[in-house]
Design a protein around this motif. Structure first.
Motif, PDB file in Angstrom:
ATOM      1  N   UNK A  24      10.886 -25.419  14.450  1.00  0.00           N
ATOM      2  CA  UNK A  24      11.921 -25.246  15.468  1.00  0.00           C
ATOM      3  C   UNK A  24      12.367 -26.586  16.055  1.00  0.00           C
ATOM      4  N   UNK A  27      14.930 -27.949  14.023  1.00  0.00           N
ATOM      5  CA  UNK A  27      16.164 -27.176  14.128  1.00  0.00           C
ATOM      6  C   UNK A  27      16.958 -27.569  15.373  1.00  0.00           C
ATOM      7  N   UNK A  28      16.282 -27.727  16.516  1.00  0.00           N
ATOM      8  CA  UNK A  28      17.014 -27.967  17.766  1.00  0.00           C
ATOM      9  C   UNK A  28      17.332 -29.440  18.006  1.00  0.00           C
ATOM     10  N   UNK A  29      16.672 -30.350  17.311  1.00  0.00           N
ATOM     11  CA  UNK A  29      16.905 -31.778  17.567  1.00  0.00           C
ATOM     12  C   UNK A  29      18.321 -32.171  17.144  1.00  0.00           C
ATOM     13  N   UNK A  30      19.117 -32.716  18.082  1.00  0.00           N
ATOM     14  CA  UNK A  30      20.497 -33.083  17.733  1.00  0.00           C
ATOM     15  C   UNK A  30      20.599 -34.420  16.997  1.00  0.00           C
ATOM     16  N   UNK A  31      19.473 -35.104  16.790  1.00  0.00           N
ATOM     17  CA  UNK A  31      19.531 -36.413  16.150  1.00  0.00           C
ATOM     18  C   UNK A  31      18.618 -36.551  14.930  1.00  0.00           C
ATOM     19  N   UNK A  32      18.169 -35.440  14.392  1.00  0.00           N
ATOM     20  CA  UNK A  32      17.383 -35.504  13.155  1.00  0.00           C
ATOM     21  C   UNK A  32      16.136 -36.353  13.266  1.00  0.00           C
ATOM     22  N   UNK A  54      14.816 -30.858  24.093  1.00  0.00           N
ATOM     23  CA  UNK A  54      15.000 -29.583  23.399  1.00  0.00           C
ATOM     24  C   UNK A  54      13.767 -29.207  22.580  1.00  0.00           C
ATOM     25  N   UNK A  57      10.743 -28.158  24.824  1.00  0.00           N
ATOM     26  CA  UNK A  57      10.999 -26.864  25.468  1.00  0.00           C
ATOM     27  C   UNK A  57      10.829 -25.710  24.478  1.00  0.00           C
ATOM     28  N   UNK A  58      11.165 -25.970  23.216  1.00  0.00           N
ATOM     29  CA  UNK A  58      11.140 -24.887  22.240  1.00  0.00           C
ATOM     30  C   UNK A  58       9.891 -24.863  21.366  1.00  0.00           C
ATOM     31  N   UNK A  59       8.953 -25.760  21.619  1.00  0.00           N
ATOM     32  CA  UNK A  59       7.723 -25.759  20.836  1.00  0.00           C
ATOM     33  C   UNK A  59       6.808 -24.643  21.350  1.00  0.00           C
TER      34      UNK A  59
ATOM     35  N   UNK B 150      17.724 -27.717  25.243  1.00  0.00           N
ATOM     36  CA  UNK B 150      16.912 -28.377  26.284  1.00  0.00           C
ATOM     37  C   UNK B 150      16.626 -27.468  27.476  1.00  0.00           C
ATOM     38  N   UNK B 190      23.658 -29.585  12.502  1.00  0.00           N
ATOM     39  CA  UNK B 190      22.614 -29.705  13.519  1.00  0.00           C
ATOM     40  C   UNK B 190      22.652 -31.052  14.230  1.00  0.00           C
ATOM     41  N   UNK B 191      23.514 -31.957  13.768  1.00  0.00           N
ATOM     42  CA  UNK B 191      23.510 -33.297  14.340  1.00  0.00           C
ATOM     43  C   UNK B 191      24.732 -33.553  15.216  1.00  0.00           C
TER      44      UNK B 191
END
Lengths: 97, 353
Positions: A24, A27-32, A54, A57-59, B150, B190-191
């Motif tokens: 997850x 999946x949620x990370x906006x910067x890979x 993110x 919070x989602x782990x 977040x 996703x980026x």
């Protein structure tokens, strides 16, 4: 073009022993920042992290920790000066377009 | 519970909201259907936002909405009640059937609201309960915008509501492709990106917000220009030159630095800004044919101001971390103050020759 901020400054921490490899965070990370290998998550691009929080919070097993915050000099200076931030406050300003 | 839902849905449909184009009967009452084509009015509103006009009241009533002809199996998409976000979402959903769950984020976009926690687990669960959304759309998963992550713990929402919760793409425009591919996002979806267009989008608001401080700086320099070895006089002949120098640095710092961001040297924003200041300072020196002391003074003032404006731009980017900005502030602000002070002294001293 991918832009990267300062080196070796982010507070992101991953406890690989707790990780269950659900993916997850990736999946949620906006910067890979993360990759999955051998059923576990791994931080592969730490400097790309912007501390949005993110992933933590989602782990589902609390394997991730980050001091999350907004990388906004206006907000940080304002709070250092004891003022309520004009940036990202109730009256949304610069970044909150 | 029933009353609250009804009153909120009345708000959504009443008041001549032009983007509501009908209603759908559901197990939980009537749900307003929204248009998927934006009108000139929506676009004018978006333009006004870019210039910082009327930001406080650009909101959509929280609640449940429909696009197309959704059924119980149609996806339920969560969004913020900032009208710009809502407009982008409904436009992206043109030709598709879905339910939209608008959370109360006080009129702030998904990402900023998630950072603050208003786009959060509690608000989402409460909004699901109030709208009885799971009675209307219980068959398909709840799709959260990725940038809401977040603020929302998906596993907690799943545990407490029993809904299947998935994260959609970063950009609403990728939603059709995401839904078509069985709710799977390609890595690029996703980026977060930060294109030239994204970087320039915030420039108008920045100009509007920093205009008064800029005019105050200009006024102080007008007054400081009157100092000289013959005492004080109002040196109005110098004002156009001062105004030019201030405008050049203001516009370069606010618009050119963001535009050239990837190509300015260094990773630090204060450094990138200082690089811009070297260029504006050099251009002013050449164009205005200053002497050595005045040229150095103007150069240092240009570097300090552009560097400061560069640092201020960190908040407009989607990739700076708070830890990084704190580190930058610690060394950059003292240097900026020192450069500005030395520059100002040099500039004023040229009048004593």
């Amino acid at each position: 073009m991918k832009m990267i901020y300062l080196r070796n400054v982010v507070t992101l921490r991953l406890d690989a022993d707790k990780c269950i490899g659900c993916g997850l965070c990736r999946e949620v990370c906006p910067h890979g920042v993360f990759a999955l290998s051998e059923g576990r998550s791994r931080i592969t691009d730490r400097d790309a992290c912007m501390e949005c929080g993110a992933c933590a919070r989602n782990c589902p097993v609390d394997a991730l920790w980050v001091q999350n915050g907004v990388g906004c000099a206006v907000g940080i200076l304002n709070s250092a000066l004891g003022r309520k931030s004009g940036c990202c406050g109730e009256k949304q300003a610069c970044c909150c377009g | 519970m029933r009353d609250r839902k009804d009153s909120e849905q009345t708000v959504a449909t009443a008041g001549g909201r032009r983007w509501v184009v009908g209603e759908i009967e559901t197990a939980a009452g009537r749900v307003p259907r929204v248009a998927t084509c934006l009108t000139w009015r929506d676009r004018m509103g978006a333009m006004a936002m870019r210039w910082g006009i009327g930001r406080d009241r650009y909101k959509v009533a929280p609640g449940l909405y429909a696009v197309g002809n959704p059924t119980g199996e149609s996806p339920l998409l969560a969004s913020a009640n900032y009208k710009l976000s809502f407009d982008v979402l409904r436009e992206a959903m043109d030709g598709l059937d879905a339910w939209l769950l608008v959370l109360d984020t006080k009129g702030i976009n998904v990402w900023c609201a998630a950072g603050k926690g208003t786009f959060g687990t509690e608000e989402l669960i409460q909004r699901l309960v109030v709208t009885e959304a799971s009675r209307v759309a219980g068959g398909a998963p709840l799709v959260l915008p990725q940038l809401g992550a977040p603020g929302i713990a998906a596993h907690e929402v799943r545990r407490r509501t029993g809904l299947r919760v998935v994260y959609g793409p970063v950009r609403a425009s990728d939603l059709p492709a995401y839904l078509r591919h069985g709710m799977r996002a390609a890595p690029a979806m996703r980026q977060v990106q930060f294109t030239l267009r994204d970087r320039l989008a915030v420039v108008p608001v920045e100009v509007v917000q920093r205009l008064i401080p800029c005019l105050l700086v200009m006024l102080s320099l007008f007054l400081a220009a009157g100092l000289g070895r013959h005492g004080y006089h109002l040196a109005m002949a110098q004002w156009p030159g001062i105004a030019l120098a201030v405008w050049v640095n203001f516009l370069a710092g606010i618009a050119l630095t963001p535009a050239l961001l990837p190509w300015l040297p260094g990773r630090s924003f204060a450094l990138k800004g200082a690089g811009m200041g070297v260029m504006t300072g050099a251009a002013l020196w050449l164009f205005r044919r200053y002497g050595l002391a005045e040229g150095l003074g103007v150069g240092l003032l240009s570097m300090a101001s552009c560097s400061f404006l560069g640092l201020m731009f960190t908040g407009c980017t989607p990739y700076t971390s708070a830890s990084g900005v704190r580190r930058e502030i610690r060394w950059a602000i003292p240097l900026q103050i020192a450069a500005a002070a030395v520059g100002l002294v040099l500039w004023v001293l040229t009048r004593w020759r």
